[in-house]
Design a protein around this motif. Structure first.
Motif, PDB file in Angstrom:
ATOM      1  N   ALA A 125     -11.247   6.248  -0.171  1.00 51.94           N
ATOM      2  CA  ALA A 125     -12.709   6.194  -0.273  1.00 51.94           C
ATOM      3  C   ALA A 125     -13.148   5.939  -1.712  1.00 51.94           C
ATOM      4  CB  ALA A 125     -13.305   7.508   0.241  1.00 51.94           C
ATOM      5  N   ALA A 126     -12.451   6.580  -2.660  1.00 53.99           N
ATOM      6  CA  ALA A 126     -12.794   6.373  -4.071  1.00 53.99           C
ATOM      7  C   ALA A 126     -12.520   4.931  -4.491  1.00 53.99           C
ATOM      8  CB  ALA A 126     -11.988   7.337  -4.942  1.00 53.99           C
ATOM      9  N   ALA A 127     -11.399   4.376  -3.999  1.00 51.30           N
ATOM     10  CA  ALA A 127     -11.074   2.985  -4.331  1.00 51.30           C
ATOM     11  C   ALA A 127     -12.096   2.038  -3.721  1.00 51.30           C
ATOM     12  CB  ALA A 127      -9.668   2.648  -3.844  1.00 51.30           C
ATOM     13  N   ALA A 128     -12.423   2.269  -2.457  1.00 48.58           N
ATOM     14  CA  ALA A 128     -13.377   1.394  -1.770  1.00 48.58           C
ATOM     15  C   ALA A 128     -14.744   1.431  -2.436  1.00 48.58           C
ATOM     16  CB  ALA A 128     -13.483   1.798  -0.303  1.00 48.58           C
ATOM     17  N   ALA A 129     -15.133   2.612  -2.917  1.00 48.25           N
ATOM     18  CA  ALA A 129     -16.441   2.738  -3.565  1.00 48.25           C
ATOM     19  C   ALA A 129     -16.532   1.890  -4.833  1.00 48.25           C
ATOM     20  CB  ALA A 129     -16.717   4.208  -3.901  1.00 48.25           C
ATOM     21  N   ARG A 130     -15.384   1.598  -5.442  1.00 46.54           N
ATOM     22  CA  ARG A 130     -15.358   0.766  -6.642  1.00 46.54           C
ATOM     23  C   ARG A 130     -14.930  -0.663  -6.336  1.00 46.54           C
ATOM     24  NH1 ARG A 130     -15.113   3.847 -11.411  1.00 46.54           N
ATOM     25  NH2 ARG A 130     -15.384   1.821 -12.437  1.00 46.54           N
ATOM     26  N   GLY A 131     -14.754  -0.979  -5.052  1.00 42.02           N
ATOM     27  CA  GLY A 131     -14.348  -2.325  -4.668  1.00 42.02           C
ATOM     28  C   GLY A 131     -12.921  -2.668  -5.041  1.00 42.02           C
ATOM     29  N   VAL A 132     -12.060  -1.662  -5.044  1.00 40.59           N
ATOM     30  CA  VAL A 132     -10.671  -1.832  -5.473  1.00 40.59           C
ATOM     31  C   VAL A 132      -9.729  -1.698  -4.281  1.00 40.59           C
ATOM     32  CG1 VAL A 132      -8.834  -0.860  -6.933  1.00 40.59           C
ATOM     33  CG2 VAL A 132     -11.181  -0.980  -7.789  1.00 40.59           C
ATOM     34  N   ARG A 133      -8.682  -2.490  -4.284  1.00 39.69           N
ATOM     35  CA  ARG A 133      -7.676  -2.396  -3.230  1.00 39.69           C
ATOM     36  C   ARG A 133      -6.957  -1.045  -3.275  1.00 39.69           C
ATOM     37  NH1 ARG A 133      -4.589  -8.071  -2.241  1.00 39.69           N
ATOM     38  NH2 ARG A 133      -6.294  -9.509  -2.690  1.00 39.69           N
ATOM     39  N   MET A 134      -6.505  -0.605  -2.099  1.00 42.50           N
ATOM     40  CA  MET A 134      -5.789   0.662  -1.970  1.00 42.50           C
ATOM     41  C   MET A 134      -4.492   0.428  -1.203  1.00 42.50           C
ATOM     42  SD  MET A 134      -5.470   3.990  -2.079  1.00 42.50           S
ATOM     43  CE  MET A 134      -4.337   5.095  -1.240  1.00 42.50           C
ATOM     44  N   HIS A 135      -3.365   0.675  -1.875  1.00 46.57           N
ATOM     45  CA  HIS A 135      -2.059   0.498  -1.232  1.00 46.57           C
ATOM     46  C   HIS A 135      -1.450   1.849  -0.889  1.00 46.57           C
ATOM     47  CE1 HIS A 135       1.751  -1.317  -0.142  1.00 46.57           C
ATOM     48  NE2 HIS A 135       2.346  -0.371  -0.850  1.00 46.57           N
ATOM     49  N   VAL A 136      -0.959   1.959   0.336  1.00 45.45           N
ATOM     50  CA  VAL A 136      -0.222   3.147   0.766  1.00 45.45           C
ATOM     51  C   VAL A 136       1.267   2.799   0.785  1.00 45.45           C
ATOM     52  CG1 VAL A 136       0.202   4.776   2.631  1.00 45.45           C
ATOM     53  CG2 VAL A 136      -2.138   4.047   2.115  1.00 45.45           C
ATOM     54  N   ASP A 137       2.020   3.470  -0.060  1.00 41.60           N
ATOM     55  CA  ASP A 137       3.463   3.281  -0.057  1.00 41.60           C
ATOM     56  C   ASP A 137       4.048   4.154   1.044  1.00 41.60           C
ATOM     57  OD1 ASP A 137       6.130   2.937  -0.495  1.00 41.60           O
ATOM     58  OD2 ASP A 137       6.200   4.118  -2.346  1.00 41.60           O
ATOM     59  N   GLY A 138       4.253   3.528   2.199  1.00 41.83           N
ATOM     60  CA  GLY A 138       4.877   4.210   3.322  1.00 41.83           C
ATOM     61  C   GLY A 138       6.298   3.733   3.531  1.00 41.83           C
ATOM     62  N   CYS A 139       6.920   3.237   2.476  1.00 40.96           N
ATOM     63  CA  CYS A 139       8.259   2.649   2.613  1.00 40.96           C
ATOM     64  C   CYS A 139       9.206   3.598   3.346  1.00 40.96           C
ATOM     65  CB  CYS A 139       8.825   2.297   1.240  1.00 40.96           C
ATOM     66  SG  CYS A 139       8.096   0.806   0.519  1.00 40.96           S
ATOM     67  N   ILE A 140       9.215   4.857   2.948  1.00 33.31           N
ATOM     68  CA  ILE A 140      10.198   5.760   3.534  1.00 33.31           C
ATOM     69  C   ILE A 140       9.655   6.542   4.725  1.00 33.31           C
ATOM     70  CG2 ILE A 140       9.755   7.851   2.161  1.00 33.31           C
ATOM     71  CD1 ILE A 140      12.887   7.948   1.802  1.00 33.31           C
ATOM     72  N   GLY A 141       8.337   6.567   4.899  1.00 29.83           N
ATOM     73  CA  GLY A 141       7.813   7.425   5.949  1.00 29.83           C
ATOM     74  C   GLY A 141       6.972   6.774   7.018  1.00 29.83           C
ATOM     75  N   ALA A 142       6.480   5.568   6.770  1.00 28.40           N
ATOM     76  CA  ALA A 142       5.469   5.014   7.674  1.00 28.40           C
ATOM     77  C   ALA A 142       6.008   4.687   9.053  1.00 28.40           C
ATOM     78  CB  ALA A 142       4.826   3.763   7.054  1.00 28.40           C
ATOM     79  N   TRP A 143       7.328   4.491   9.188  1.00 24.57           N
ATOM     80  CA  TRP A 143       7.848   4.224  10.531  1.00 24.57           C
ATOM     81  C   TRP A 143       8.054   5.514  11.330  1.00 24.57           C
ATOM     82  CZ3 TRP A 143       8.251  -0.787  12.232  1.00 24.57           C
ATOM     83  CH2 TRP A 143       8.754  -0.962  13.531  1.00 24.57           C
TER      84      TRP A 143
END
Length: 472
Positions: A181-199
């Motif tokens: 939400a903080a990133a979106a409020a500033r118009g900035v991309r937000m990356h979630v590093d789910g490399c080890i957990g997202a699956w």
């Protein structure tokens, strides 16, 4: 041919075991022998195909789109979600940073805001792509990113904000909704590093685990990385970088027609890409299917719960943070013994546990990556861990020779010479060309006395020495 393969088997005999759940880092074992068999067969069928040109090898295009669609469906994607199959988590993270940087080409000093627990791949990306790092401390008790501090670090030059699901070091999921939400409020991309957990996290949630929200269902999340060679149990190396839409992805694509050869078109950092890993991953994902992954997540969750409870019951150990996924980090609850010695003792007993040096509020600890293959051997692991702690207590703390420590303290990482590095190896007893000693506690204790820039330089010199061919 048989002689060459016999030589290869002899070489491999000195490696850590990749199956059986005894190596709790680097490898991911489903415990299902047919998974390896189908991966090997699929890899062989497609290893000679080249992903450089999807029009020449449409089978690879189809398999890549299938894997991206499966990952997107698992992680809350919609009809606009796109992705790219990469060689691994580091490449996925690199591309996420590259895409964000190149989407704003007018910035003189693009910035990357990341929690201090973000994977080192993002530090590599900043180094390679000339992006300014803004590293934000995490909560010293929970080791989760601080949303307010992350928000305060965003400025007009920020191109990407990074948080983890979960972080590798402690296995905790950052508060993604607040940070996004903080990133979106500033118009900035937000990356979630789910490399080890997202699956695995979505399956843990289906099994009743309290998994914090982290994927595309969270407003403001623009990209997610997820490695298939981790908890999708595919052969190395295959990862997927997902973007919320094609416009976000386009800036990590590369094209060059400014030469007399073919027009180079690359969606990744690589050009030639073997079809082998892609086909192996496609086959494993189709073979296991949704129910197969749910079952693997179930047995992994049971193994994690048993191992964590067992560690918490061992006098002298404590778990760091409150892990959300399949990773556990534990430290010494009191002085008097050395965790490096515990790691050595575990190796004697046939287990590999990964030492992690102290950093910021995170003390020296041992890391465990628990997989489905650990299910059923938890009692043996905990018995050996208990014995290893007792042996470490009996041995006492590891001490570093004061003269050697003083020599290390006087080294300048900016000017360290090969000769000085050789002197240090000699002082540490690493001479004679016999490789590393069986017990690493004295070496790790010495490295722990070095400031991080010096430790980096020492290990780079050591890496260079390792990758120097000897006489044949």
């Amino acid at each position: 041919m048989n002689e060459v393969l016999a030589q290869l088997r002899e070489l491999r005999a000195g490696d850590l075991p990749t199956h059986g759940g005894r190596t709790l880092a680097y490898v991911y074992d489903s415990g299902l022998s047919e998974v390896d068999e189908i991966a090997a067969a699929a890899h062989a069928l497609a290893s000679s195909a080249n992903g450089l040109d999807p029009t020449a090898f449409p089978s690879l295009l189809r398999m890549e789109n299938d894997l991206v669609a499966t990952a997107a469906g698992l992680l809350g994607g919609d009809a606009e979600t796109v992705g790219t199959v990469t060689s691994g988590g580091t490449e996925s993270c690199l591309l996420a940073v590259l895409a964000a940087r190149d989407a704003r080409p007018g910035l003189a000093a693009p910035g990357l805001v990341l929690a201090e627990t973000a994977h080192a791949a993002f530090h590599k990306a900043a180094h390679l792509f000339g992006v300014r790092k803004v590293v934000v401390p995490v909560d010293p008790v929970t080791f989760r990113a601080d949303p307010a501090a992350m928000a305060a670090a965003i400025d007009e030059s920020t191109v990407l904000v990074v948080a983890s699901a979960p972080s590798y070091a402690h296995g905790v999921v950052d508060p993604i909704p607040e940070i996004a939400a903080a990133a979106a409020a500033r118009g900035v991309r937000m990356h979630v590093d789910g490399c080890i957990g997202a699956w695995v996290l979505p399956y843990l949630a289906r099994l009743g685990a309290d998994v914090p929200p982290f994927d595309f269902r969270v407003p403001g999340v623009t990209s997610i990385s997820v490695d298939l060679h981790k908890y999708a149990y595919c052969a190395k190396g295959v990862s997927v970088l997902l973007h919320a839409n094609a416009g976000l992805r386009r800036t990590h694509y590369f094209a060059s027609a400014d030469w007399p050869g073919y027009t180079m078109l690359n969606p990744t950092l690589q050009s030639t890409r073997s079809g082998g890993p892609l086909a192996a991953a496609w086959a494993v994902v189709r073979h296991l299917g949704d129910e197969g992954y749910l079952r693997l997540a179930e047995v992994t969750r049971e193994a994690v719960a048993r191992i964590r409870a067992g560690i918490e019951g061992i006098n002298g150990l404590r778990v760091l943070g409150d892990p959300d996924s399949t990773l556990i980090a534990f430290t010494a609850a009191a002085p008097g013994f050395d965790l490096f010695t515990v790691a050595d003792e575990m190796k004697v007993r046939g287990w590999y546990v990964q030492p992690q040096f102290a950093h910021g509020s995170s003390p020296l600890n041992l890391h465990l990556t628990v997989t489905a293959a650990n299910h059923g051997s938890e009692a043996e692991f905990l018995a050996d861990l208990t014995a290893s702690v007792l042996a470490a207590k009996s041995a006492g703390p590891v001490t570093v020779d004061p003269d050697v420590a003083a020599f290390v303290a006087a080294l300048d990482p900016e000017t360290l010479t090969t000769e000085q590095f050789g002197d240090l190896l000699a002082a540490a007893g690493l001479t004679g060309g016999d490789g590393l000693p069986d017990r690493m506690a004295p070496i790790n204790a010495l490295l722990a006395t070095a400031a991080e820039p010096l430790r980096e330089r020492l290990l780079l010199e050591f890496l260079g020495a390792l990758y120097t061919p000897g006489p044949h």
